[in-house]
Each structure stands twice: as structure tokens, then as C-alpha cells.
Design a protein around this motif. Structure first.
Motif, PDB file in Angstrom:
ATOM      1  N   VAL A  33     132.555  37.942  -2.973  1.00  0.00           N
ATOM      2  CA  VAL A  33     131.368  37.259  -2.452  1.00  0.00           C
ATOM      3  C   VAL A  33     130.722  38.082  -1.344  1.00  0.00           C
ATOM      4  O   VAL A  33     129.565  38.480  -1.435  1.00  0.00           O
ATOM      5  CB  VAL A  33     131.715  35.835  -1.948  1.00  0.00           C
ATOM      6  N   SER A  34     131.451  38.339  -0.279  1.00  0.00           N
ATOM      7  CA  SER A  34     130.926  39.084   0.859  1.00  0.00           C
ATOM      8  C   SER A  34     132.086  39.488   1.769  1.00  0.00           C
ATOM      9  O   SER A  34     132.967  38.677   2.043  1.00  0.00           O
ATOM     10  CB  SER A  34     129.941  38.220   1.651  1.00  0.00           C
ATOM     11  N   ASN A  35     132.088  40.722   2.217  1.00  0.00           N
ATOM     12  CA  ASN A  35     133.118  41.188   3.150  1.00  0.00           C
ATOM     13  C   ASN A  35     132.779  40.682   4.543  1.00  0.00           C
ATOM     14  O   ASN A  35     132.445  41.428   5.451  1.00  0.00           O
ATOM     15  CB  ASN A  35     133.218  42.715   3.129  1.00  0.00           C
ATOM     16  N   GLY A  36     132.850  39.367   4.686  1.00  0.00           N
ATOM     17  CA  GLY A  36     132.529  38.721   5.950  1.00  0.00           C
ATOM     18  C   GLY A  36     131.094  38.232   5.966  1.00  0.00           C
ATOM     19  O   GLY A  36     130.235  38.763   5.265  1.00  0.00           O
ATOM     20  N   ILE A  37     130.863  37.198   6.734  1.00  0.00           N
ATOM     21  CA  ILE A  37     129.500  36.691   6.944  1.00  0.00           C
ATOM     22  C   ILE A  37     129.373  36.188   8.372  1.00  0.00           C
ATOM     23  O   ILE A  37     130.358  35.863   9.032  1.00  0.00           O
ATOM     24  CB  ILE A  37     129.107  35.546   5.979  1.00  0.00           C
ATOM     25  N   ALA A  38     128.149  36.133   8.820  1.00  0.00           N
ATOM     26  CA  ALA A  38     127.800  35.454  10.062  1.00  0.00           C
ATOM     27  C   ALA A  38     126.790  34.388   9.672  1.00  0.00           C
ATOM     28  O   ALA A  38     125.810  34.675   8.977  1.00  0.00           O
ATOM     29  CB  ALA A  38     127.205  36.429  11.062  1.00  0.00           C
ATOM     30  N   PHE A  39     127.056  33.156  10.072  1.00  0.00           N
ATOM     31  CA  PHE A  39     126.194  32.038   9.727  1.00  0.00           C
ATOM     32  C   PHE A  39     126.232  31.057  10.880  1.00  0.00           C
ATOM     33  O   PHE A  39     127.250  30.415  11.113  1.00  0.00           O
ATOM     34  CB  PHE A  39     126.675  31.383   8.433  1.00  0.00           C
ATOM     35  N   GLY A  40     125.152  30.975  11.628  1.00  0.00           N
ATOM     36  CA  GLY A  40     125.154  30.119  12.807  1.00  0.00           C
ATOM     37  C   GLY A  40     126.191  30.612  13.803  1.00  0.00           C
ATOM     38  O   GLY A  40     126.229  31.786  14.152  1.00  0.00           O
ATOM     39  N   ARG A  41     127.076  29.722  14.209  1.00  0.00           N
ATOM     40  CA  ARG A  41     128.112  30.074  15.192  1.00  0.00           C
ATOM     41  C   ARG A  41     129.350  30.679  14.558  1.00  0.00           C
ATOM     42  O   ARG A  41     130.254  31.121  15.242  1.00  0.00           O
ATOM     43  CB  ARG A  41     128.536  28.815  15.955  1.00  0.00           C
ATOM     44  N   ILE A  42     129.431  30.676  13.215  1.00  0.00           N
ATOM     45  CA  ILE A  42     130.649  31.068  12.492  1.00  0.00           C
ATOM     46  C   ILE A  42     130.559  32.491  11.981  1.00  0.00           C
ATOM     47  O   ILE A  42     129.528  32.922  11.464  1.00  0.00           O
ATOM     48  CB  ILE A  42     130.885  30.118  11.291  1.00  0.00           C
ATOM     49  N   ARG A  43     131.669  33.218  12.121  1.00  0.00           N
ATOM     50  CA  ARG A  43     131.811  34.551  11.531  1.00  0.00           C
ATOM     51  C   ARG A  43     133.099  34.591  10.730  1.00  0.00           C
ATOM     52  O   ARG A  43     134.163  34.305  11.271  1.00  0.00           O
ATOM     53  CB  ARG A  43     131.916  35.625  12.614  1.00  0.00           C
TER      54      ARG A  43
END
Length: 153
Positions: free
Chosen positions: A49-59
Motif C-alpha cells: 500500500v505505502s511505505n508509511g503515511i502521514a495523515f493528520g496527526r498520525i504517521r
């Protein structure tokens, strides 16, 4: 649940930053460095899917990628290293028992218990306890993405 998460990520209009998927050798290298196998659901996420994400306050923490050092430097390896981690108030026993895979800004983290299942655990800076949540990885991700989506608007 996995498909719902992928759809939330794909359909996010603002506030999400993805990283190109991790290669099998990058995942294996991080596992070797940390001395534990990653839970299959996390490995599936970063490899498909993705090697990590940042979304709002979450990483969700990525594995280190030599092809993308800028976006992966603050990696799962760095966040689980006793010399560089800010988590668990420096408690080496906690760091050796848990694998931190996600952070909530600089005050909370989410982890898996090493050599266990996909159960998600939670710790925040105001507490000295690590609490087990009622979620596996994909359930946690779905709830978290939905909450962040709702808070962003």
C-alpha cells in the motif's frame, strides 16, 4: 477491512502523504536490524500500500529506503532504537518488548508486542503504561484514518 483502509487512503482529498512501497530487501534489512519479524499485516501495508503515511496527526513509520532517505529517515528502525527513540520514556525493557510502528505527533505511539500477533498497543507521554487496544492492525488503521478524516474535515 483492508480494502476499506485502502479506499480511505485513495479517496483522501487533503492531508495525506504516502511513500512509495517498500521493497522486500528493505523490509528484510529493517527486520534484521531490529531483530524481529514484522507482523504480517504491517509488512503487507508497507510492501503493497505505502511505505508509511502521514495523515493528520498520525504517521505510520516507514522502513528505511536508500532510494528515498529524505522521506524514510525517521524510520521504524530509528523510532525503536534505544539511542534515538523518544518513546516509552527511554524504558529499554519496553523498547525491547514492543515494536513501535506509528506515532501521533510527538506525544503518543502505537506498537505491536514483539513475537506476538497483530494486536495494537498504545502509549502516551503522560502515562507509564502501555495499553492493549481492541484492534488488530487493519481495524486500528480503519478507525484511525476515519477519525483523522473527520477531524480534518
Amino acid at each position: 477491512m483492508k480494502d476499506n483502509c485502502i479506499n480511505l487512503i485513495k479517496n483522501a482529498r487533503i492531508g495525506i502523504s504516502k511513500i512509495m512501497i517498500a521493497q522486500p530487501d528493505e523490509i528484510a534489512s529493517s527486520e534484521a536490524l531490529l531483530g524481529c519479524a514484522f507482523p504480517l499485516d504491517y509488512k503487507d501495508f508497507i510492501g503493497e500500500v505505502s511505505n508509511g503515511i502521514a495523515f493528520g496527526r498520525i504517521r505510520i513509520l516507514p522502513v528505511l529506503s536508500k532510494k528515498n532517505l529524505k522521506k524514510t529517515g525517521d524510520s521504524i528502525s530509528r523510532n525503536n532504537n534505544i539511542n534515538t527513540s523518544i518513546w516509552f520514556n527511554g524504558d529499554s525493557n519496553a523498547l525491547s518488548s514492543f515494536l513501535i510502528f506509528a506515532t501521533e505527533e510527538s506525544y503518543a505511539c502505537f506498537a505491536f508486542k514483539k513475537d506476538s500477533d497483530n494486536s495494537v498497543w498504545y502509549w502516551n507521554i503522560n502515562s507509564n503504561t502501555i495499553e492493549q487496544l481492541d484492534y488488530d492492525f487493519w481495524e486500528w488503521l480503519h478507525v484511525t484514518l476515519q477519525q483523522e478524516k473527520d477531524s480534518i474535515g
